[in-house]
Design a protein around this motif. Structure first.
Motif, short mmCIF file in Angstrom:
data_model
loop_
_atom_site.label_atom_id
_atom_site.label_comp_id
_atom_site.label_asym_id
_atom_site.label_seq_id
_atom_site.Cartn_x
_atom_site.Cartn_y
_atom_site.Cartn_z
N ASN A 3 21.84 65.13 39.16
CA ASN A 3 20.73 64.35 38.60
C ASN A 3 21.01 62.84 38.58
N ASP A 4 22.09 62.40 39.21
CA ASP A 4 22.42 60.97 39.21
C ASP A 4 21.44 60.19 40.07
N THR A 5 21.20 58.93 39.69
CA THR A 5 20.32 58.04 40.42
C THR A 5 21.15 56.88 40.96
N VAL A 6 20.85 56.45 42.19
CA VAL A 6 21.55 55.32 42.79
C VAL A 6 20.66 54.09 42.68
N TRP A 7 21.20 53.01 42.10
CA TRP A 7 20.49 51.74 41.96
C TRP A 7 21.10 50.77 42.97
N PRO A 8 20.44 50.57 44.14
CA PRO A 8 21.03 49.71 45.17
C PRO A 8 21.03 48.25 44.77
N ILE A 9 22.08 47.54 45.20
CA ILE A 9 22.19 46.11 44.93
C ILE A 9 22.09 45.34 46.25
N TYR A 10 22.96 45.68 47.21
CA TYR A 10 22.91 45.09 48.53
C TYR A 10 23.71 45.97 49.49
N THR A 11 23.58 45.66 50.79
CA THR A 11 24.32 46.40 51.79
C THR A 11 25.19 45.47 52.60
N THR A 12 26.25 46.03 53.12
CA THR A 12 27.06 45.37 54.13
C THR A 12 26.93 46.23 55.38
N SER A 13 27.60 45.86 56.45
CA SER A 13 27.51 46.68 57.66
C SER A 13 28.20 48.02 57.49
N GLU A 14 29.03 48.16 56.48
CA GLU A 14 29.79 49.39 56.27
C GLU A 14 29.40 50.16 55.00
N MET A 17 26.31 48.82 48.37
CA MET A 17 26.84 48.44 47.05
C MET A 17 25.77 48.80 46.03
N CYS A 18 26.16 49.58 45.02
CA CYS A 18 25.16 50.09 44.09
C CYS A 18 25.77 50.41 42.74
N HIS A 19 24.89 50.71 41.79
CA HIS A 19 25.29 51.27 40.50
C HIS A 19 24.83 52.72 40.52
N ILE A 20 25.66 53.60 40.02
CA ILE A 20 25.28 55.00 39.92
C ILE A 20 24.92 55.27 38.47
N CYS A 21 23.67 55.65 38.24
CA CYS A 21 23.18 55.94 36.90
C CYS A 21 23.38 57.44 36.66
N LYS A 22 24.20 57.76 35.70
CA LYS A 22 24.56 59.16 35.43
C LYS A 22 23.45 59.90 34.70
N GLY A 23 23.34 61.18 35.03
CA GLY A 23 22.41 62.05 34.33
C GLY A 23 20.96 61.68 34.56
N SER A 24 20.20 61.66 33.49
CA SER A 24 18.76 61.41 33.61
C SER A 24 18.41 59.91 33.52
#
Length: 109
Positions: A3-14, A17-24
């Motif tokens: 049930n984790d949600t990914v909060w994207p911040i930016y990307t690189t070519s590889e 970069m994000c925050h992972i929001c746990k649970g609900s």
């Protein structure tokens, strides 16, 4: 977790970069400030194994997609970008020749 949600911040070519929001939780916490995490970016290719040749093919495809997107946004492809793509093609050709896959080497050239 499931049930984790990914909060994207930016990307690189590889990486993404994000925050992972746990649970609900749908949004990252603000205090204390969360530390960004790097998730590897991979272009899904059917039948991709862990061989060096297929990893190089994926890397070339990913770089090409990124550069095409930059061009669409009005950023010109620099000579350095073109050289980077050419090096990946040459490395793929070298591995195809080394592996006896002459048809693949000709396709790449």
């Amino acid at each position: 977790g499931k049930n984790d949600t990914v909060w994207p911040i930016y990307t690189t070519s590889e990486n993404l970069m994000c925050h992972i929001c746990k649970g609900s939780k749908k949004y990252p916490q603000t205090l204390p400030r969360p530390i960004p995490q790097a998730l590897p970016i991979c272009v899904p290719i059917l039948g991709l194994t862990s061989s060096e040749s297929e990893k190089l093919q994926e890397k070339y495809l990913r770089q090409k997609i990124i550069l095409e997107e930059h061009v669409k946004q009005g950023m010109p492809m620099t000579p350095k970008d073109k050289i980077k793509l050419d090096k990946l093609i040459l490395m793929n050709i070298r591995l195809a020749c080394k592996g006896g896959r002459s048809v693949r080497a000709l396709d790449l050239s």
